[in-house]
Scaffold this active site. Structure first.
Site, PDB file in Angstrom:
ATOM      1  N   SER A  14       0.839  -1.194   0.000  1.00 50.41           N
ATOM      2  CA  SER A  14       0.000   0.000   0.000  1.00 50.41           C
ATOM      3  C   SER A  14       0.881   1.253   0.000  1.00 50.41           C
ATOM      4  CB  SER A  14      -0.932  -0.065   1.219  1.00 50.41           C
ATOM      5  OG  SER A  14      -1.913   0.908   1.147  1.00 50.41           O
ATOM      6  N   ARG A  21     -11.612   7.081   9.554  1.00 51.64           N
ATOM      7  CA  ARG A  21     -11.202   5.671   9.576  1.00 51.64           C
ATOM      8  C   ARG A  21     -12.359   4.765   9.141  1.00 51.64           C
ATOM      9  NH1 ARG A  21      -6.515   2.738   9.210  1.00 51.64           N
ATOM     10  NH2 ARG A  21      -6.468   0.987  10.618  1.00 51.64           N
ATOM     11  N   ASP A  45      -9.163  -6.575  -3.915  1.00 52.53           N
ATOM     12  CA  ASP A  45      -8.790  -5.209  -3.488  1.00 52.53           C
ATOM     13  C   ASP A  45      -9.442  -4.201  -4.433  1.00 52.53           C
ATOM     14  OD1 ASP A  45      -7.509  -2.802  -2.892  1.00 52.53           O
ATOM     15  OD2 ASP A  45      -5.490  -3.678  -2.825  1.00 52.53           O
ATOM     16  N   HIS A  80      -8.283  -4.967   0.238  1.00 53.83           N
ATOM     17  CA  HIS A  80      -6.971  -4.324   0.338  1.00 53.83           C
ATOM     18  C   HIS A  80      -6.176  -4.791   1.563  1.00 53.83           C
ATOM     19  CE1 HIS A  80      -3.883  -1.388  -0.209  1.00 53.83           C
ATOM     20  NE2 HIS A  80      -4.148  -0.807   0.946  1.00 53.83           N
ATOM     21  N   ASP A  81      -6.840  -4.883   2.718  1.00 50.28           N
ATOM     22  CA  ASP A  81      -6.119  -5.295   3.929  1.00 50.28           C
ATOM     23  C   ASP A  81      -5.599  -6.729   3.844  1.00 50.28           C
ATOM     24  OD1 ASP A  81      -5.855  -3.039   5.485  1.00 50.28           O
ATOM     25  OD2 ASP A  81      -7.704  -3.351   6.622  1.00 50.28           O
TER      26      ASP A  81
HETATM   27  C1  LIG Z   1       0.936   0.765  18.120  1.00 47.06           C
HETATM   28  C2  LIG Z   1       0.027   0.113  17.215  1.00 47.06           C
HETATM   29  O1  LIG Z   1      -1.022  -0.344  17.566  1.00 47.06           O
HETATM   30  S1  LIG Z   1       0.482   0.062  15.599  1.00 47.06           S
HETATM   31  C3  LIG Z   1      -0.109  -1.143  14.708  1.00 47.06           C
HETATM   32  C4  LIG Z   1      -1.565  -1.459  14.506  1.00 47.06           C
HETATM   33  N1  LIG Z   1      -2.076  -1.282  13.205  1.00 47.06           N
HETATM   34  C5  LIG Z   1      -1.352  -1.222  12.099  1.00 47.06           C
HETATM   35  O2  LIG Z   1      -0.200  -1.392  12.039  1.00 47.06           O
HETATM   36  C6  LIG Z   1      -2.037  -0.929  10.859  1.00 47.06           C
HETATM   37  C7  LIG Z   1      -2.167  -2.122  10.052  1.00 47.06           C
HETATM   38  N2  LIG Z   1      -3.110  -3.071  10.628  1.00 47.06           N
HETATM   39  C8  LIG Z   1      -4.416  -3.042  10.354  1.00 47.06           C
HETATM   40  O3  LIG Z   1      -4.864  -2.204   9.606  1.00 47.06           O
HETATM   41  C9  LIG Z   1      -5.289  -4.076  11.025  1.00 47.06           C
HETATM   42  O4  LIG Z   1      -4.781  -4.386  12.278  1.00 47.06           O
HETATM   43  C10 LIG Z   1      -5.496  -5.364  10.206  1.00 47.06           C
HETATM   44  C11 LIG Z   1      -5.983  -5.001   8.829  1.00 47.06           C
HETATM   45  C12 LIG Z   1      -4.202  -6.135  10.050  1.00 47.06           C
HETATM   46  C13 LIG Z   1      -6.483  -6.260  10.942  1.00 47.06           C
HETATM   47  O5  LIG Z   1      -7.619  -5.526  11.279  1.00 47.06           O
HETATM   48  P1  LIG Z   1      -8.398  -5.773  12.660  1.00 47.06           P
HETATM   49  O6  LIG Z   1      -9.115  -4.529  12.980  1.00 47.06           O
HETATM   50  O7  LIG Z   1      -7.477  -6.290  13.695  1.00 47.06           O
HETATM   51  O8  LIG Z   1      -9.360  -6.966  12.317  1.00 47.06           O
HETATM   52  P2  LIG Z   1     -10.903  -6.982  12.118  1.00 47.06           P
HETATM   53  O9  LIG Z   1     -11.332  -6.079  11.027  1.00 47.06           O
HETATM   54  O10 LIG Z   1     -11.289  -8.414  12.003  1.00 47.06           O
HETATM   55  O11 LIG Z   1     -11.506  -6.364  13.457  1.00 47.06           O
HETATM   56  C14 LIG Z   1     -11.363  -7.038  14.666  1.00 47.06           C
HETATM   57  C15 LIG Z   1     -11.667  -6.092  15.807  1.00 47.06           C
HETATM   58  O12 LIG Z   1     -12.975  -5.529  15.632  1.00 47.06           O
HETATM   59  C16 LIG Z   1     -13.809  -5.924  16.727  1.00 47.06           C
HETATM   60  N3  LIG Z   1     -15.143  -6.162  16.195  1.00 47.06           N
HETATM   61  C17 LIG Z   1     -15.497  -7.089  15.272  1.00 47.06           C
HETATM   62  N4  LIG Z   1     -16.818  -6.964  15.012  1.00 47.06           N
HETATM   63  C18 LIG Z   1     -17.273  -5.965  15.777  1.00 47.06           C
HETATM   64  C19 LIG Z   1     -18.561  -5.378  15.952  1.00 47.06           C
HETATM   65  N5  LIG Z   1     -19.613  -5.804  15.275  1.00 47.06           N
HETATM   66  N6  LIG Z   1     -18.688  -4.351  16.831  1.00 47.06           N
HETATM   67  C20 LIG Z   1     -17.603  -3.901  17.520  1.00 47.06           C
HETATM   68  N7  LIG Z   1     -16.380  -4.415  17.399  1.00 47.06           N
HETATM   69  C21 LIG Z   1     -16.219  -5.438  16.529  1.00 47.06           C
HETATM   70  C22 LIG Z   1     -13.177  -7.202  17.252  1.00 47.06           C
HETATM   71  O13 LIG Z   1     -13.551  -7.441  18.596  1.00 47.06           O
HETATM   72  C23 LIG Z   1     -11.705  -6.877  17.113  1.00 47.06           C
HETATM   73  O14 LIG Z   1     -11.323  -6.020  18.149  1.00 47.06           O
HETATM   74  P3  LIG Z   1      -9.790  -5.925  18.644  1.00 47.06           P
HETATM   75  O15 LIG Z   1      -9.016  -5.360  17.493  1.00 47.06           O
HETATM   76  O16 LIG Z   1      -9.814  -5.003  19.811  1.00 47.06           O
HETATM   77  O17 LIG Z   1      -9.358  -7.316  18.984  1.00 47.06           O
HETATM   78  N1  LIG Z   2      -4.869  -0.757   7.220  1.00 50.09           N
HETATM   79  C1  LIG Z   2      -3.692  -0.046   6.845  1.00 50.09           C
HETATM   80  C2  LIG Z   2      -3.942   0.872   5.692  1.00 50.09           C
HETATM   81  C3  LIG Z   2      -4.195   0.180   4.423  1.00 50.09           C
HETATM   82  O1  LIG Z   2      -3.123   0.357   3.558  1.00 50.09           O
HETATM   83  C4  LIG Z   2      -3.173   0.847   7.933  1.00 50.09           C
HETATM   84  O2  LIG Z   2      -3.952   1.249   8.789  1.00 50.09           O
HETATM   85  O3  LIG Z   2      -1.993   1.172   7.897  1.00 50.09           O
END
Ligand SMILES: CC(=O)SCCNC(=O)CCNC(=O)[C@H](O)C(C)(C)COP(=O)(O)OP(=O)(O)OC[C@H]1O[C@@H](n2cnc3c(N)ncnc32)[C@H](O)[C@@H]1OP(=O)(O)O
Ligand SMILES: N[C@@H](CCO)C(=O)O
EC number: 2.3.1.31
Length: 336
Positions: free
Chosen positions: A134, A200, A287, A316-317
């Site tokens: 990305s 977001r 994506d 995309h994710d």
């Molecule tokens: C310091 C830091 O935190 S930095 C790093 C963190 N993030 C990054 O680096 C950015 C890149 N990562 C991402 O964008 C994301 O983490 C991804 C794409 C890898 C995965 O996305 P996630 O949000 O973890 O997964 P998903 O979309 O399945 O959502 C799961 C979360 O939504 C919550 N959820 C799911 N359905 C629902 C709902 N209906 N209502 C409320 N909450 C919900 C789950 O309980 C879970 O919560 P949690 O994250 O607190 O465990």
């Molecule tokens: N989910 C990613 C962005 C997608 O490229 C992030 O939060 O960094």
């Protein structure tokens, strides 16, 4: 704890402005070998940090993935981000005031230039593998064009040569949501928090697709309010606003919009033809933010390149989630 590199000179930006000094937070895993030939550099996406072991943990795998007993891995928090590098929340070294919206706009080219600056500071003159997805892919591609002889192998995931009108429209919509929160224009710590949450939620829809919501957010029959998809959107907005700054997000989305490897280089095809690295381009079939036609374009114009399209429902994710499939195509094309 990330390490910090401080460049105590003006860092000139593509738009003619400059940062009086630049700090870059970075993290390393493993050990640099004596001849500096084991470097894997990972560029992160929009809201991630310099710790790929946190947001891409499955990729580090002694058997099938990146083995940190063999490789020296480095990841740098981008300029403008919330995780330690110079950003709108930093203090201007001359005034002692928070930059806020006086922070200069910067481009993907500026980010890649800053990565090169740090690599030279660390004595790294050759990068064995440069990976990015990305917005991270944009930086990696730019760097491979800026320093073709330095990058030996390049892996570009879910990215494009030029940010699309569709992507820019989505980013502008998110910035409109942020700007609609009047607190954004102040310099309080939580400025723009509610706007960022809305942004977001908009972004998330573009990171996933119809199927991912159908798979995980279906309600029981006869539900008329408080739908799962609604609480999911809200939760995800709050999750981001709890860890990320609205101004950082605003500026980074601007940088993303600036991405066009062909600018002042005679077009994208010409710019891509200058990449010398052996390149693997990876697309995610579902994506719709960076559709596979954009990766097909990259593979068509980067000279020594191969294309792999991963069949995933995650949209995309998928480039962050489909780690096993990514490792498998990495193994197919490279001896990691
Ligand atoms: C310091 C830091 O935190 S930095 C790093 C963190 N993030 C990054 O680096 C950015 C890149 N990562 C991402 O964008 C994301 O983490 C991804 C794409 C890898 C995965 O996305 P996630 O949000 O973890 O997964 P998903 O979309 O399945 O959502 C799961 C979360 O939504 C919550 N959820 C799911 N359905 C629902 C709902 N209906 N209502 C409320 N909450 C919900 C789950 O309980 C879970 O919560 P949690 O994250 O607190 O465990
Ligand atoms: N989910 C990613 C962005 C997608 O490229 C992030 O939060 O960094």
């Amino acid at each position: 704890m990330p390490k910090l590199f401080t460049y105590r000179q003006p860092f000139e930006l593509e738009n003619g402005q400059s940062l009086p000094e630049l700090a870059l937070a970075y993290n390393t895993l493993g050990q640099l070998n004596a001849d500096g030939s084991n470097v894997i550099w990972i560029c992160h996406a929009l809201t991630a940090n310099a710790h790929p072991e946190e947001w891409w943990p499955g990729i580090f795998d002694k058997k099938n993935g990146i083995d940190i007993d063999t490789y020296f891995v480095i990841c740098v928090n981008t300029i403008g981000s919330s995780y330690g590098s110079t950003s709108p929340q930093s203090l201007h070294p001359e005034t002692g005031e928070v930059y806020g919206l006086d922070f200069p706009k910067f481009s993907i080219r500026d980010i890649s230039k800053s990565l090169d600056l740090l690599s030279e500071h660390l004595g790294i003159h050759e990068i064995q593998y440069l990976l990015g997805g990305s917005m991270g892919g944009m930086q990696a591609m730019e760097w491979a064009i800026q320093k073709p002889e330095k990058i030996k192998n390049l892996v570009l995931l879910a990215t494009s040569a030029r940010h699309s009108s569709w992507g820019i429209a989505l980013n502008e919509t998110q910035r409109m949501a942020i700007e609609a929160d009047a607190t954004f224009f102040g310099n309080k710590k939580e400025a723009g928090k509610k706007g960022l949450e809305a942004a977001r939620a908009v972004a998330l829809v573009s990171y996933r697709n119809y199927r991912t919501y159908q798979m995980s957010q279906i309600d029981q029959d006869n539900t008329t309010d408080h739908f799962r998809a609604s609480s999911y959107q809200k939760y995800q907005g709050e999750k981001l606003s709890g860890r990320f700054d609205a101004k950082a997000y605003w500026y980074l989305s601007k940088a993303m919009d600036s991405h066009d490897v062909g600018r002042k280089r005679g077009g994208c095809e010409k710019a891509l033809s200058g990449i010398q690295a052996k390149t693997l381009v990876i697309g995610i079939q579902s994506d719709f933010l960076f559709p596979v036609e954009e990766q097909e374009f990259l593979a068509r114009h980067i000279p020594d390149s191969a294309l792999e399209i991963i069949d995933s429902t995650y949209g995309h994710d998928g480039f962050l989630i489909e780690v096993d499939r990514i490792k498998s195509v990495l193994q197919k094309h490279f001896k990691l």
